[in-house]
Design an enzyme around this catalytic site. Structure first.
Site, PDB file in Angstrom:
ATOM      1  N   ASP A 123     -36.153   3.148 -15.088  1.00 48.50           N
ATOM      2  CA  ASP A 123     -35.317   4.010 -14.270  1.00 48.50           C
ATOM      3  C   ASP A 123     -33.849   3.686 -14.600  1.00 48.50           C
ATOM      4  O   ASP A 123     -33.553   2.652 -15.213  1.00 48.50           O
ATOM      5  CB  ASP A 123     -35.635   3.724 -12.804  1.00 48.50           C
ATOM      6  CG  ASP A 123     -34.657   4.344 -11.846  1.00 48.50           C
ATOM      7  OD1 ASP A 123     -34.377   5.542 -11.964  1.00 48.50           O
ATOM      8  OD2 ASP A 123     -34.154   3.605 -10.983  1.00 48.50           O
ATOM      9  N   PHE A 124     -32.930   4.541 -14.158  1.00 44.40           N
ATOM     10  CA  PHE A 124     -31.511   4.280 -14.414  1.00 44.40           C
ATOM     11  C   PHE A 124     -30.800   3.701 -13.193  1.00 44.40           C
ATOM     12  O   PHE A 124     -30.553   2.504 -13.129  1.00 44.40           O
ATOM     13  CB  PHE A 124     -30.803   5.544 -14.909  1.00 44.40           C
ATOM     14  CG  PHE A 124     -29.374   5.296 -15.313  1.00 44.40           C
ATOM     15  CD1 PHE A 124     -29.088   4.635 -16.495  1.00 44.40           C
ATOM     16  CD2 PHE A 124     -28.317   5.700 -14.508  1.00 44.40           C
ATOM     17  CE1 PHE A 124     -27.776   4.373 -16.874  1.00 44.40           C
ATOM     18  CE2 PHE A 124     -27.010   5.456 -14.870  1.00 44.40           C
ATOM     19  CZ  PHE A 124     -26.730   4.782 -16.062  1.00 44.40           C
TER      20      PHE A 124
END
Length: 272
Positions: free
Chosen positions: A30-31
């Site tokens: 994920d970011f």
């Protein structure tokens, strides 16, 4: 001995496989909250300074490195400086968009997005959304943030049911998150995106790291892959705001800095 040992047998088996056969492993992240610290305004988000060096060090040793995010793919690339990571794939908008080798593939958004875009300001006004509530337009989705309000959780409670009703009428899905409610196209989530990418790559081991509720679908995907004989590691970028992922994770680290430290340790283990 590495200090990063998963608490579950499945997690330990997956990490051991990544370390012994890195060329067969997909490492996916994920970011926001995982590679980048959470900030009051998502437009100010930037990757932890150790992220790009750590991913660059691993990129040539593993089968693939990927980012799977609710952000538009191009925004994640820009905010993360991710174009400096060779061979990286970024799946944006929960997998609807794909960035790879400087090329971006973006489908047209469904008509429901335009309907919500037009209606949302009036809906928030009628509900008396508190000061600090703001709309992030992601082109393929609309996100309503409450982090900058005086009572973010109270604002979420106020807005949750009406926004879910608006999404349903527009044919969209609701994605809850850390002080945010996102209205987005249905049929795609991080689990679907991760499973598709792993299959396309022929990955024989999968790691996914996340921090928020939207990452639970990717954790589900890792568990399904395990059932099919593909070892998987669920890594949680831990925080006090969201605990659901920590309860499901094989290994919990301390936020994006902990993710970077884990990657640096993995690189050392692989002799990078």
């Amino acid at each position: 001995m590495t200090p990063y040992r998963p608490t579950t047998a499945d997690g330990r088996a997956a990490l051991d496989r990544i370390q012994s056969e890195p060329g067969r492993a997909l490492l996916a992240f994920d970011f926001d909250g995982t590679l980048a610290p959470i900030v009051p305004d998502p437009r100010d988000s930037r990757a932890h300074p150790g992220v790009v060096p750590a991913l660059r060090a691993l990129a040539d040793r593993v089968r693939a490195v990927a980012v799977v995010t609710g952000r538009p793919a191009a925004v994640a690339v820009e905010y993360g400086g991710l174009d400096a990571v060779p061979g990286l794939t970024v799946l944006g908008q929960y997998g609807r968009e794909r960035w790879e080798d400087g090329r971006l593939a973006v489908p047209d958004p469904p008509p429901g997005v335009a309907r919500v875009r037009a209606a949302l300001p009036g809906v928030l006004k009628r509900l008396g959304a508190p000061d600090g509530t703001w709309i992030e337009d992601k082109n393929h989705a609309l996100a309503v943030h409450t982090r900058r309000t005086a009572d973010p959780d109270g604002a979420l409670d106020l807005l949750g049911a009406p926004l879910a009703d608006l999404a349903e009428r527009a044919g969209l899905a609701v994605e809850p998150g850390r002080m945010v409610i996102e209205l987005r196209p249905p049929g795609m989530d991080k689990g679907v995106a991760l499973t598709g990418l792993a299959g396309a790559l022929g990955a024989e081991t999968v790691l996914f790291a996340g921090d928020d509720l939207g990452d639970l679908a990717a954790f589900d995907a890792v568990e399904r892959l395990r059932a099919d004989g593909v070892p998987g590691l669920k890594l949680c970028s831990g925080s006090a705001e969201v605990v659901e992922l920590a309860a499901r994770a094989d290994l919990v680290v301390d936020g994006p800095a902990g993710v970077v430290a884990f990657l640096e340790d993995l690189a050392r283990t692989l002799g990078v």
